[in-house]
Design an enzyme around this catalytic site. Structure first.
Site, PDB file in Angstrom:
ATOM      1  N   ARG A  21       0.830  -1.211   0.000  1.00 46.79           N
ATOM      2  CA  ARG A  21       0.000   0.000   0.000  1.00 46.79           C
ATOM      3  C   ARG A  21       0.867   1.265   0.000  1.00 46.79           C
ATOM      4  NH1 ARG A  21      -2.109   2.119   4.433  1.00 46.79           N
ATOM      5  NH2 ARG A  21      -2.204   0.150   5.560  1.00 46.79           N
ATOM      6  N   TYR A  66     -13.670  16.958 -16.665  1.00 44.95           N
ATOM      7  CA  TYR A  66     -14.130  15.571 -16.781  1.00 44.95           C
ATOM      8  C   TYR A  66     -15.282  15.365 -15.777  1.00 44.95           C
ATOM      9  CZ  TYR A  66     -14.254  10.620 -15.639  1.00 44.95           C
ATOM     10  OH  TYR A  66     -14.685   9.345 -15.358  1.00 44.95           O
ATOM     11  N   ASP A 110      -4.736  18.241 -14.572  1.00 46.82           N
ATOM     12  CA  ASP A 110      -4.991  16.909 -15.135  1.00 46.82           C
ATOM     13  C   ASP A 110      -4.435  16.914 -16.560  1.00 46.82           C
ATOM     14  OD1 ASP A 110      -6.078  14.660 -16.414  1.00 46.82           O
ATOM     15  OD2 ASP A 110      -7.870  14.678 -15.161  1.00 46.82           O
TER      16      ASP A 110
HETATM   17  C1  LIG Z   1      -9.420  13.692 -18.045  1.00 46.95           C
HETATM   18  C2  LIG Z   1      -9.716  12.541 -17.131  1.00 46.95           C
HETATM   19  N1  LIG Z   1      -9.236  12.570 -15.881  1.00 46.95           N
HETATM   20  C3  LIG Z   1      -9.477  11.572 -15.012  1.00 46.95           C
HETATM   21  C4  LIG Z   1     -10.248  10.484 -15.364  1.00 46.95           C
HETATM   22  C5  LIG Z   1     -10.515   9.407 -14.354  1.00 46.95           C
HETATM   23  O1  LIG Z   1      -9.700   8.325 -14.615  1.00 46.95           O
HETATM   24  P1  LIG Z   1     -10.014   6.828 -14.152  1.00 46.95           P
HETATM   25  O2  LIG Z   1     -11.201   6.379 -14.944  1.00 46.95           O
HETATM   26  O3  LIG Z   1      -8.750   6.095 -14.447  1.00 46.95           O
HETATM   27  O4  LIG Z   1     -10.331   6.870 -12.699  1.00 46.95           O
HETATM   28  C6  LIG Z   1     -10.765  10.396 -16.655  1.00 46.95           C
HETATM   29  C7  LIG Z   1     -11.582   9.254 -17.059  1.00 46.95           C
HETATM   30  O5  LIG Z   1     -12.169   9.221 -18.116  1.00 46.95           O
HETATM   31  C8  LIG Z   1     -10.497  11.468 -17.569  1.00 46.95           C
HETATM   32  O6  LIG Z   1     -10.974  11.454 -18.815  1.00 46.95           O
END
Ligand SMILES: Cc1ncc(COP(=O)(O)O)c(C=O)c1O
Length: 390
Positions: free
Chosen positions: A57, A110, A182
């Site tokens: 972990r 997202y 992100d």
């Molecule tokens: C831009 C973006 N960030 C984060 C995520 C979340 O990722 P995960 O599905 O691996 O949890 C996504 C999922 O589609 C995404 O498109």
């Protein structure tokens, strides 16, 4: 071991030390923990991210290889790999925010991140103000004494708006705020947010970094070790750690990222351009097209415009449903960034948690289709898309 009875010898099997050579690929250390000779060393290892490996972990040699690889690509000091992209986003936001804090996020996000931020507001007493992704003046105006961080997406999902990272990160820094970006859609090959002033970069490694639609994973990269250590302590409490096999799949995919990204971008350009000229399509949202609001910024910031885009169909919801039922090569499926072309309807899937007003504010219509362009031959993709439109 030969002194022991068979029941014991089946449990304690020999381990072969690798000496004088080493494996070409990173081995999968499929173990939940590590054995120590010295209890004092074990005790120390529990309290520090830089000590010997201790427990799955915390991290693991396979997972650490992935952390080092992506931290290096992003120009960061250290990284924490997690079990999903949402795991990385949660680890960072929950690790840094407390009740009463305020964050500033870009409006176009997202859907999973937007839903998580609403939960922070509703259940954890953390407030949010949404601002456009390219408006440092709005960011400055939104700042309160209790504001802690700014949350951006390099290329947003699904409208592919490009964040003005240099201007937004500079404004955040002036105000003493951390910036989290992100970078899933761009990857470090198209953009390295830390070079533009970001403090933390998050990824869904499920997408381009792994690239083969066979693993769910996430990762957070930290520009400096102090911030990494602060979040690392919370990460081991939260328990969103990456599994070694999942980390290995991401590492394997990473080796072909540059080749895949080139093809994703080229295929997206081909399809976006052809779709923009199709009579059934009212708009194409890809930042490489001059009609896109982020076009000028994207040209300055990115060497390529990514493999995902959205387009609006003149026939609205019915046309969108018809299109998604009619594609044969492209698959109707969630996710993006894999070698196969995938399509979905954001309003009812990836962004279903948004209200009608929020969808409209994000430009997501009933007839909006998102396409995550794969690495197939572009003519086969166009043949499929155009027969589905027909
Ligand atoms: C831009 C973006 N960030 C984060 C995520 C979340 O990722 P995960 O599905 O691996 O949890 C996504 C999922 O589609 C995404 O498109």
């Amino acid at each position: 071991m030969t002194d022991y009875r068979p029941e014991t010898r089946t449990v304690h099997v020999p381990q072969v030390p690798v000496e004088g050579s080493h494996p070409i690929t990173v081995p999968i250390y499929q173990t939940s923990g590590f054995v120590f000779d010295d209890p004092a060393v074990m005790a120390d290892a529990m309290g520090s991210p830089s000590g010997p490996f201790v427990y799955g972990r915390y991290t693991n040699p396979t997972v650490r290889s992935l952390e080092l690889a992506v931290a290096g690509l992003e120009g960061g000091a250290a990284a924490i790999a997690t079990g999903s992209g949402m795991g990385a986003i949660n680890t960072v936001l929950l690790g840094l925010l407390k009740p009463g804090d305020h964050l500033i996020a870009q409006r176009s996000l997202y859907g999973g991140t937007a839903a998580m931020i609403s939960d922070l507001v509703g259940r954890f007493g953390i407030d949010v103000t949404y601002v456009p992704e390219n408006d440092p003046a709005a960011l400055r105006a939104a700042r309160r004494p209790e504001t802690k961080l700014v949350y951006l997406e390099t290329i947003s999902n699904p409208m592919t708006l490009v964040a003005d990272l240099p201007a937004m990160c500079a404004a955040a820094r002036e105000l003493g705020l951390l910036t989290v970006v992100d970078n899933t859609f761009a990857t470090a090959l198209l953009c390295r947010p830390i070079e533009h002033g970001a403090d933390i970069v998050v990824h869904s490694t499920t997408k381009y970094l792994s690239g083969h639609t066979d693993v769910v994973g996430g990762l957070a990269v930290f520009a400096d070790t102090g911030l990494y250590e602060r979040v690392w302590h919370f990460a081991i409490e939260l328990g969103a750690a990456a599994d070694p096999f999942a980390a290995w799949l991401v590492l394997r995919g990473l080796q072909t990222l540059a080749l895949r990204m080139e093809r994703h971008c080229a295929n997206a350009e081909y399809l976006a351009t052809r779709l923009a000229g199709h009579p059934a399509v009212t708009a194409v949202h890809w930042p490489g097209l001059p009609s896109h609001p982020s076009y000028e910024l994207a040209r300055k910031l990115l060497p390529g415009f990514g493999g995902v885009f959205s387009f609006d169909l003149a026939g609205g919801r019915a046309a969108g449903e018809h299109f998604m039922k009619s594609v044969r090569l492209a698959l109707l499926a969630p996710s993006l960034g894999g070698v196969e072309t995938l399509v979905l309807h954001p309003a009812t899937t990836s962004h279903r948690s948004l209200t009608a007003e929020e969808l409209a504010a994000n430009g997501i219509g009933e007839g909006t289709v998102r396409i995550a362009v794969g690495i197939e031959h572009p003519e086969d993709l166009w043949a499929d898309v155009s027969q589905a439109l027909a």
